[in-house]
Scaffold this motif. Structure first.
Motif, PDB file in Angstrom:
ATOM      1  N   ILE A  86      -6.847  -2.758  -8.454  1.00 30.53           N
ATOM      2  CA  ILE A  86      -5.646  -3.593  -8.417  1.00 30.53           C
ATOM      3  C   ILE A  86      -5.666  -4.506  -7.183  1.00 30.53           C
ATOM      4  CG2 ILE A  86      -3.130  -3.570  -8.255  1.00 30.53           C
ATOM      5  CD1 ILE A  86      -3.129  -0.958  -9.796  1.00 30.53           C
ATOM      6  N   SER A  87      -6.150  -3.985  -6.052  1.00 30.84           N
ATOM      7  CA  SER A  87      -6.196  -4.782  -4.825  1.00 30.84           C
ATOM      8  C   SER A  87      -7.119  -5.985  -4.975  1.00 30.84           C
ATOM      9  CB  SER A  87      -6.661  -3.916  -3.652  1.00 30.84           C
ATOM     10  OG  SER A  87      -5.780  -2.845  -3.423  1.00 30.84           O
ATOM     11  N   VAL A  88      -8.271  -5.786  -5.622  1.00 34.14           N
ATOM     12  CA  VAL A  88      -9.197  -6.896  -5.848  1.00 34.14           C
ATOM     13  C   VAL A  88      -8.559  -7.955  -6.740  1.00 34.14           C
ATOM     14  CG1 VAL A  88     -11.361  -7.565  -6.955  1.00 34.14           C
ATOM     15  CG2 VAL A  88     -11.304  -5.583  -5.466  1.00 34.14           C
ATOM     16  N   LEU A  89      -7.916  -7.516  -7.814  1.00 38.23           N
ATOM     17  CA  LEU A  89      -7.286  -8.473  -8.730  1.00 38.23           C
ATOM     18  C   LEU A  89      -6.192  -9.276  -8.037  1.00 38.23           C
ATOM     19  CD1 LEU A  89      -6.997  -6.451 -12.078  1.00 38.23           C
ATOM     20  CD2 LEU A  89      -8.756  -8.078 -11.369  1.00 38.23           C
ATOM     21  N   ILE A  90      -5.365  -8.594  -7.245  1.00 34.46           N
ATOM     22  CA  ILE A  90      -4.285  -9.290  -6.545  1.00 34.46           C
ATOM     23  C   ILE A  90      -4.864 -10.259  -5.509  1.00 34.46           C
ATOM     24  CG2 ILE A  90      -2.329  -9.007  -4.980  1.00 34.46           C
ATOM     25  CD1 ILE A  90      -1.703  -6.388  -6.374  1.00 34.46           C
ATOM     26  N   ALA A  91      -5.890  -9.816  -4.789  1.00 34.09           N
ATOM     27  CA  ALA A  91      -6.502 -10.678  -3.774  1.00 34.09           C
ATOM     28  C   ALA A  91      -7.104 -11.930  -4.407  1.00 34.09           C
ATOM     29  CB  ALA A  91      -7.577  -9.899  -3.014  1.00 34.09           C
ATOM     30  N   VAL A  92      -7.785 -11.768  -5.543  1.00 39.60           N
ATOM     31  CA  VAL A  92      -8.375 -12.917  -6.231  1.00 39.60           C
ATOM     32  C   VAL A  92      -7.272 -13.871  -6.701  1.00 39.60           C
ATOM     33  CG1 VAL A  92      -9.663 -13.647  -8.276  1.00 39.60           C
ATOM     34  CG2 VAL A  92     -10.465 -11.708  -6.923  1.00 39.60           C
ATOM     35  N   ALA A  93      -6.183 -13.293  -7.235  1.00 39.99           N
ATOM     36  CA  ALA A  93      -5.080 -14.134  -7.714  1.00 39.99           C
ATOM     37  C   ALA A  93      -4.421 -14.904  -6.567  1.00 39.99           C
ATOM     38  CB  ALA A  93      -4.046 -13.266  -8.430  1.00 39.99           C
ATOM     39  N   LEU A  94      -4.250 -14.248  -5.408  1.00 40.65           N
ATOM     40  CA  LEU A  94      -3.591 -14.890  -4.274  1.00 40.65           C
ATOM     41  C   LEU A  94      -4.520 -15.810  -3.502  1.00 40.65           C
ATOM     42  CD1 LEU A  94      -1.415 -11.960  -2.853  1.00 40.65           C
ATOM     43  CD2 LEU A  94      -0.738 -13.813  -4.382  1.00 40.65           C
ATOM     44  N   ASN A  95      -5.787 -15.827  -3.869  1.00 40.73           N
ATOM     45  CA  ASN A  95      -6.752 -16.692  -3.201  1.00 40.73           C
ATOM     46  C   ASN A  95      -6.961 -18.005  -3.954  1.00 40.73           C
ATOM     47  OD1 ASN A  95      -8.591 -16.949  -0.938  1.00 40.73           O
ATOM     48  ND2 ASN A  95     -10.256 -16.821  -2.411  1.00 40.73           N
ATOM     49  N   GLN A  96      -6.129 -18.244  -4.972  1.00 43.13           N
ATOM     50  CA  GLN A  96      -6.297 -19.431  -5.810  1.00 43.13           C
ATOM     51  C   GLN A  96      -5.499 -20.628  -5.328  1.00 43.13           C
ATOM     52  OE1 GLN A  96      -8.614 -19.271  -8.259  1.00 43.13           O
ATOM     53  NE2 GLN A  96      -8.917 -17.191  -7.474  1.00 43.13           N
ATOM     54  N   GLY A  97      -4.797 -20.486  -4.209  1.00 39.45           N
ATOM     55  CA  GLY A  97      -4.016 -21.602  -3.694  1.00 39.45           C
ATOM     56  C   GLY A  97      -2.739 -21.852  -4.464  1.00 39.45           C
ATOM     57  N   ILE A  98      -2.132 -20.782  -5.009  1.00 38.13           N
ATOM     58  CA  ILE A  98      -0.889 -20.937  -5.757  1.00 38.13           C
ATOM     59  C   ILE A  98       0.269 -21.219  -4.799  1.00 38.13           C
ATOM     60  CG2 ILE A  98      -1.673 -19.445  -7.621  1.00 38.13           C
ATOM     61  CD1 ILE A  98      -0.077 -17.184  -6.409  1.00 38.13           C
ATOM     62  N   ARG A  99       1.376 -21.710  -5.343  1.00 37.57           N
ATOM     63  CA  ARG A  99       2.548 -22.005  -4.523  1.00 37.57           C
ATOM     64  C   ARG A  99       3.187 -20.704  -4.036  1.00 37.57           C
ATOM     65  NH1 ARG A  99       6.549 -26.102  -7.411  1.00 37.57           N
ATOM     66  NH2 ARG A  99       7.463 -25.950  -5.325  1.00 37.57           N
ATOM     67  N   PHE A 100       3.798 -20.795  -2.852  1.00 39.90           N
ATOM     68  CA  PHE A 100       4.475 -19.653  -2.236  1.00 39.90           C
ATOM     69  C   PHE A 100       3.525 -18.465  -2.042  1.00 39.90           C
ATOM     70  CE2 PHE A 100       7.677 -21.781  -4.989  1.00 39.90           C
ATOM     71  CZ  PHE A 100       8.404 -22.389  -3.970  1.00 39.90           C
ATOM     72  N   VAL A 101       2.254 -18.748  -1.781  1.00 39.74           N
ATOM     73  CA  VAL A 101       1.271 -17.669  -1.665  1.00 39.74           C
ATOM     74  C   VAL A 101       1.597 -16.747  -0.494  1.00 39.74           C
ATOM     75  CG1 VAL A 101      -0.294 -19.059  -0.230  1.00 39.74           C
ATOM     76  CG2 VAL A 101      -1.205 -17.168  -1.584  1.00 39.74           C
ATOM     77  N   LYS A 102       2.146 -17.295   0.591  1.00 37.60           N
ATOM     78  CA  LYS A 102       2.486 -16.460   1.739  1.00 37.60           C
ATOM     79  C   LYS A 102       3.602 -15.483   1.403  1.00 37.60           C
ATOM     80  CE  LYS A 102       0.985 -19.738   5.296  1.00 37.60           C
ATOM     81  NZ  LYS A 102       1.384 -20.524   6.489  1.00 37.60           N
ATOM     82  N   VAL A 103       4.531 -15.919   0.564  1.00 41.70           N
ATOM     83  CA  VAL A 103       5.621 -15.035   0.153  1.00 41.70           C
ATOM     84  C   VAL A 103       5.073 -13.877  -0.672  1.00 41.70           C
ATOM     85  CG1 VAL A 103       7.755 -14.879  -1.195  1.00 41.70           C
ATOM     86  CG2 VAL A 103       7.281 -16.923   0.186  1.00 41.70           C
ATOM     87  N   PHE A 104       4.161 -14.173  -1.589  1.00 44.26           N
ATOM     88  CA  PHE A 104       3.582 -13.127  -2.431  1.00 44.26           C
ATOM     89  C   PHE A 104       2.737 -12.164  -1.595  1.00 44.26           C
ATOM     90  CE2 PHE A 104       4.150 -16.455  -5.788  1.00 44.26           C
ATOM     91  CZ  PHE A 104       5.055 -15.737  -6.551  1.00 44.26           C
ATOM     92  N   ARG A 105       1.974 -12.690  -0.640  1.00 40.83           N
ATOM     93  CA  ARG A 105       1.164 -11.824   0.223  1.00 40.83           C
ATOM     94  C   ARG A 105       2.053 -10.876   1.015  1.00 40.83           C
ATOM     95  NH1 ARG A 105      -3.253 -16.073   2.857  1.00 40.83           N
ATOM     96  NH2 ARG A 105      -4.345 -16.586   0.910  1.00 40.83           N
ATOM     97  N   THR A 106       3.152 -11.418   1.538  1.00 41.32           N
ATOM     98  CA  THR A 106       4.082 -10.590   2.301  1.00 41.32           C
ATOM     99  C   THR A 106       4.704  -9.518   1.414  1.00 41.32           C
ATOM    100  OG1 THR A 106       4.592 -12.468   3.740  1.00 41.32           O
ATOM    101  CG2 THR A 106       6.132 -10.625   3.751  1.00 41.32           C
ATOM    102  N   ALA A 107       5.064  -9.893   0.189  1.00 36.55           N
ATOM    103  CA  ALA A 107       5.688  -8.941  -0.726  1.00 36.55           C
ATOM    104  C   ALA A 107       4.739  -7.803  -1.074  1.00 36.55           C
ATOM    105  CB  ALA A 107       6.130  -9.666  -1.997  1.00 36.55           C
ATOM    106  N   VAL A 108       3.452  -8.125  -1.244  1.00 41.74           N
ATOM    107  CA  VAL A 108       2.472  -7.088  -1.585  1.00 41.74           C
ATOM    108  C   VAL A 108       2.180  -6.203  -0.380  1.00 41.74           C
ATOM    109  CG1 VAL A 108       0.106  -6.668  -2.352  1.00 41.74           C
ATOM    110  CG2 VAL A 108       1.436  -8.497  -3.395  1.00 41.74           C
TER     111      VAL A 108
END
Length: 299
Positions: free
Chosen positions: A93-115
């Protein structure tokens, strides 16, 4: 003027003394609170002592007793099962989330903080919240299952068949943020030209993931596997709060058994022997992982 050799040597000695003075508090702390207790525990594993009376040296009797101890065997099996459930799922799950958050999506810092937030939340608070979530009659999980038409949802923490799985779910949820950060660091160190070359060859996202991302992440994956296995064997606080080792002995793991033996039954020598068996188990697994990493970890 060029400094003489004596002046240089004095400067070097002074700088070394300053460096050692900064290290000294950590060295003293390591000796007093880690090394000495570890050595004392090793000596104590060959004794019988309840913490108050005479210390009796009994040789290897504690280790021999472990071979016939049914409770220890149950705890050992539970620790292995907990590791086999939690480590692969957490890393996946950590790899999948990291790959998803490494795509330059909007509000990526918010999602990283939430995880990452659950990882820095106090374990006791996490356990207390999940006790409510897993409540068989009032919890939202079983309430949702009942509304979906499932008449007899699991008892989760109160069901011997589900208790260890339930604790594993909480542990996974609590740990994902830490491993996600490590995988993100690994992803950001992968050169962009590898993906650009794959694009020119017409490779799709799935192909790039399995032929570029995973191979380049293998050093991080190896490190997180080692850390994950060690941390899974050390789990205590979640089990202490969520289940207290129960129901029955369904969530009795080695660390919890060591705690009970030492601080409830006051068998410090026997508990020390259990601790060193746990150390040997982790050591053997780590050695096997280091031996196997030559075949799949890229330098």
């Amino acid at each position: 003027m060029i400094p003489s050799k004596k002046v240089k040597s004095k400067t070097i000695r002074r700088n070394r003394l300053i460096g050692y003075s900064f290290l000294l508090p950590n060295i003293i702390g390591f000796l007093l609170f880690i090394l000495l207790p570890v050595l004392a525990s090793f000596v104590m594993s060959f004794t019988s002592w309840n913490g108050f009376g005479k210390i009796d040296f009994i040789g290897l009797s504690n280790y021999k007793q472990l071979l016939d101890d049914t409770n220890f065997k149950i705890s050992f099996v539970n620790s292995i099962l907990f590791m086999l459930i939690s480590v692969p799922v957490t890393l996946f799950i950590s790899v999948l989330i990291a790959v998803a958050l490494n795509q330059g999506i909007r509000f990526v810092k918010v999602f990283r903080t939430a995880v990452f937030l659950p990882y820095v939340t106090a374990t006791i608070a996490v356990a207390a919240v999940w006790q409510l979530i897993f409540n068989p009659s009032l919890g939202p999980i079983n309430g949702t299952l009942l509304r979906l038409g499932i008449e007899n949802p699991p008892g989760w923490l109160s069901d011997p068949s589900w208790a260890l799985v339930s604790v594993s779910i909480v542990y996974i949820w609590h740990s994902i943020g830490y491993y996600m950060i490590l995988f993100l660091a690994g992803l950001q160190s992968i050169p962009d030209y590898l993906y650009e070359a794959a694009d020119l060859d017409g490779a799709g996202k799935v192909s790039k993931f399995f032929h570029i991302t995973l191979p380049m992440l293998s050093p991080v994956l190896f490190f997180t596997t080692i850390i994950g296995v060690i941390n899974s064997f050390k789990v205590f606080d979640l089990i202490y709060v969520l289940t207290g080792g129960g129901p029955g002995r369904s969530t009795h793991v080695l660390v919890y058994d060591i705690y009970n033996t030492a601080f409830k039954q006051f068998e410090y020598g026997y508990a020390s022997a259990m601790a060193y068996v746990l150390f040997l188990v982790i050591l053997v697994i780590s050695i096997l992982q280091f031996m196997g990493q030559r075949k799949w970890v890229n330098d």
